[in-house]
Motif scaffolding. Structure first.
Motif, mmCIF file in Angstrom:
data_model
loop_
_atom_site.group_PDB
_atom_site.id
_atom_site.type_symbol
_atom_site.label_atom_id
_atom_site.label_comp_id
_atom_site.label_asym_id
_atom_site.label_seq_id
_atom_site.Cartn_x
_atom_site.Cartn_y
_atom_site.Cartn_z
ATOM 1 N N LYS A 125 -4.288 14.303 -3.400
ATOM 2 C CA LYS A 125 -3.867 15.024 -4.504
ATOM 3 C C LYS A 125 -4.704 16.183 -5.065
ATOM 4 O O LYS A 125 -4.290 16.973 -5.565
ATOM 5 C CB LYS A 125 -3.979 13.768 -5.656
ATOM 6 N N LYS A 166 -10.119 -1.698 3.134
ATOM 7 C CA LYS A 166 -9.047 -0.768 3.712
ATOM 8 C C LYS A 166 -8.376 -0.206 2.592
ATOM 9 O O LYS A 166 -7.944 0.904 2.512
ATOM 10 C CB LYS A 166 -8.001 -1.529 4.541
ATOM 11 N N ALA A 167 -8.238 -1.121 1.532
ATOM 12 C CA ALA A 167 -7.564 -0.694 0.200
ATOM 13 C C ALA A 167 -8.304 0.517 -0.424
ATOM 14 O O ALA A 167 -7.678 1.403 -0.715
ATOM 15 C CB ALA A 167 -7.197 -1.901 -0.730
ATOM 16 N N TYR A 168 -9.599 0.454 -0.466
ATOM 17 C CA TYR A 168 -10.475 1.535 -1.240
ATOM 18 C C TYR A 168 -10.233 2.639 -0.593
ATOM 19 O O TYR A 168 -10.238 3.671 -0.953
ATOM 20 C CB TYR A 168 -11.890 0.939 -1.346
ATOM 21 N N SER A 171 -9.244 -3.756 -5.491
ATOM 22 C CA SER A 171 -9.031 -2.564 -4.758
ATOM 23 C C SER A 171 -7.423 -2.509 -4.749
ATOM 24 O O SER A 171 -6.895 -1.284 -4.548
ATOM 25 C CB SER A 171 -9.611 -2.770 -3.282
ATOM 26 N N LEU A 214 -5.731 8.848 -1.121
ATOM 27 C CA LEU A 214 -4.791 9.448 -1.908
ATOM 28 C C LEU A 214 -5.168 10.248 -3.036
ATOM 29 O O LEU A 214 -4.650 11.318 -3.245
ATOM 30 C CB LEU A 214 -4.017 8.228 -2.815
ATOM 31 N N ARG A 215 -6.260 9.913 -3.407
ATOM 32 C CA ARG A 215 -7.138 10.930 -4.422
ATOM 33 C C ARG A 215 -7.489 12.139 -3.917
ATOM 34 O O ARG A 215 -7.292 13.149 -4.538
ATOM 35 C CB ARG A 215 -8.235 10.280 -5.036
ATOM 36 N N GLN A 222 -7.991 3.763 1.121
ATOM 37 C CA GLN A 222 -6.598 4.202 0.955
ATOM 38 C C GLN A 222 -6.465 4.819 -0.305
ATOM 39 O O GLN A 222 -5.662 5.781 -0.558
ATOM 40 C CB GLN A 222 -5.534 3.153 1.404
ATOM 41 N N VAL A 223 -7.136 4.391 -1.274
ATOM 42 C CA VAL A 223 -7.114 4.709 -2.625
ATOM 43 C C VAL A 223 -7.840 6.085 -2.520
ATOM 44 O O VAL A 223 -7.392 7.200 -3.158
ATOM 45 C CB VAL A 223 -7.989 3.841 -3.725
ATOM 46 N N GLU A 247 -2.585 4.121 -8.272
ATOM 47 C CA GLU A 247 -2.604 5.283 -7.815
ATOM 48 C C GLU A 247 -1.159 5.799 -7.443
ATOM 49 O O GLU A 247 -0.826 6.789 -7.476
ATOM 50 C CB GLU A 247 -3.511 5.248 -6.594
ATOM 51 N N LEU A 296 -5.304 0.795 -5.832
ATOM 52 C CA LEU A 296 -4.215 1.421 -4.983
ATOM 53 C C LEU A 296 -2.722 1.403 -5.547
ATOM 54 O O LEU A 296 -2.092 2.447 -5.766
ATOM 55 C CB LEU A 296 -4.115 0.504 -3.499
#
Lengths: 124, 361
Positions: free
Chosen positions: B167, B155-157, A20, B163-164, B159-160, A27, A24
């Motif tokens: 965008k 949490k990281a997923y 993950s 962002l996507r 946030q990815v 990205e 991140l």
């Protein structure tokens, strides 16, 4: 200064965290390598990263020892190390081991980005 | 010949007669343990002993000492003694001793009522009890670490994804994911609370103090909390404040806890306000809601560990019952006070005070 082409190396024993955080950081424009095993980190020779995110505890290996070793070796001591831990009280211990900074898990994406940028300011 | 276990006892007793009596009792006991006794007469000398390398197995202390008493003695000892069992000895003031137990001491003895056998048994019991407590705390520490691991990657997923979506210009999806993130923070805070309670119990709660901009912190927390609720509006009325000295994360935790409660206990009323005022050398913060309020007979109890309020339909509100306990500990350690004004059915105002620094810009 943008994040293009900066190389981040992450060491953590949880593969979901590696996956993950890699997504991140990619990205955000970084190029990422991972290590689930602290052993390979302390043996780094070439292809050095611009910054290392190091888990303080990895399946029987103490991240602080790895940090100290890297900071002692002439070819790796310039690499900024951000120690990461689930316990925010380990900040002092991390800094004492020679880490440049500390991040508590779970990270906030902005904190992560700001810290990486701060320590890789001079990377071309 | 059987190997003797040596139990290292730190005896804090300013009355020489009492100290002699205890030492005699320990010498005459026929138990398998032999005792090594270090005797001091003041709290501050005991602190020095505990900071030495030699390990103390148990502390026997008079509840009243020349330089401190009861609860203060306990707090100070817990601060320097890592998981050392503490037994208080009292002449007649059983109340002080009981308070000490509530604060984390393992046992107490009444001076008129113990002999050699009782003393040695009490010492053994206290040592075993502390071992169990440490095991429990260690387990909670491991458990919270394990729980935080999947939360970190989730949490990281999220946030990815955020962002996507941003965008791609998909604001609806981005907002959804932000809400997920807010819930993850809630989950993370619950786990943090569990861990904090074990640290408070074990006397290992540490602070990282520095100067910081208080209003900036309040605005940050309010913004984060606002994202967790559509039904409430959180506003601020903050006077211009100088910098505060303290642990920014922990004070943030205090604000978060109070606002989480304000939201939780006002299911039907939307308005929550955070106000600050100056009273003398202290900065007072008030978190006000117009929710269910607290019945008069429960106001004293809300800051107790594990205490949870029951709703009007006799079911209990969600939560661990730890938030206010931890919050009051944090405020207390920052040399502030915390209290509540409330009326059942009319909402509550939770206040806490922090010392203002006089010498900054």
């Amino acid at each position: 200064m943008n994040s293009q082409n900066k190389k981040v190396l992450i060491a953590d024993d949880d593969s979901a965290i590696l996956d993950s955080i890699t997504l991140l950081l990619e990205e955000l424009g970084y190029s990422v390598e991972t290590s689930v095993n602290g052993e390979t980190i302390s043996k780094l020779q070439d292809n050095l990263p611009d910054i290392l995110l190091l888990d303080i505890w990895m399946s029987g290996r103490d991240g602080r020892d790895i940090c100290r070793k890297l900071k002692e070796q002439s070819h790796t001591k310039h690499i900024p190390i951000i120690m990461i831990s689930a316990n925010k009280d380990t900040e002092k211990i991390a800094l004492q081991a020679g880490a440049d900074d500390f991040l508590a898990k779970p990270f906030d994406i902005n904190d992560l980005y700001q810290k990486i940028e701060k320590y890789t300011e001079n990377t071309i | 010949m059987k190997k003797q276990n040596i139990t290292n006892i730190l005896l804090i007793e300013d009355n020489q007669g009492d100290a002699d009596l205890i030492q005699e009792m320990l010498l005459e006991s026929g138990s398998a343990s032999s005792y090594k006794i270090t005797h001091v007469t003041r709290l501050k000398d005991s602190v020095k002993q505990l900071q030495n390398k030699e390990k103390i197995d148990v502390i026997l202390s008079d509840v009243k000492l020349p330089d401190t008493q009861g609860g203060e003695t306990l707090t100070e000892l817990q601060r320097v003694a890592d998981y050392v069992p503490i037994i208080f000895v009292t002449g007649s003031n059983e109340d002080l001793a009981i308070q000490a137990i509530q604060g984390g001491a393992q046992d107490y003895l009444l001076k008129s009522e113990f002999d050699s056998e009782v003393l040695t048994r009490t010492i053994r019991y206290a040592i075993e009890r502390k071992k169990l407590e440490k095991q429990k705390d260690d387990f909670l520490g491991v458990a919270s670490h394990e729980l935080k691991t999947p939360i970190t990657s989730i949490k990281a997923y999220t946030q990815v994804l955020n962002l996507r979506f941003q965008k791609a210009g998909d604001k609806t999806s981005s907002d959804l994911v932000s809400k997920m993130d807010a819930q993850l923070n809630k989950l993370n805070n619950l786990i943090g609370d569990l861990l904090d309670v074990t640290k408070i119990e074990g006397g290992t709660l540490q602070f990282h103090e520095d100067y910081f901009d208080y209003n900036n912190l309040v605005e940050e927390i309010v913004e984060e909390m606002q994202r967790t609720t559509d039904k409430h509006t959180i506003t601020t009325q903050l006077i211009k404040t100088k910098r505060i000295y303290g642990d920014r994360d922990r004070i943030g935790q205090v604000l978060t806890n109070l606002i989480v409660n304000a939201i939780k206990y006002s299911p039907h009323n939307k308005k929550i306000t955070v106000k600050t005022t100056v009273r003398g050398t202290m900065l007072h913060t008030c978190v006000e809601d117009h929710g269910v309020g607290i019945p008069l007979d429960m106001i004293e109890k809300v800051f107790e560990r594990f205490f949870r309020v029951s709703g009007p339909t006799q079911d209990t509100y969600p939560g661990l019952g730890l938030g206010l306990y931890i919050t009051s500990e944090i405020v207390r350690r920052h040399k502030g006070k915390i209290w509540v004004e409330s009326e059942e059915g009319n909402g509550s105002c939770f206040y806490f005070s922090l010392p203002l620094q006089n010498n900054t810009d």
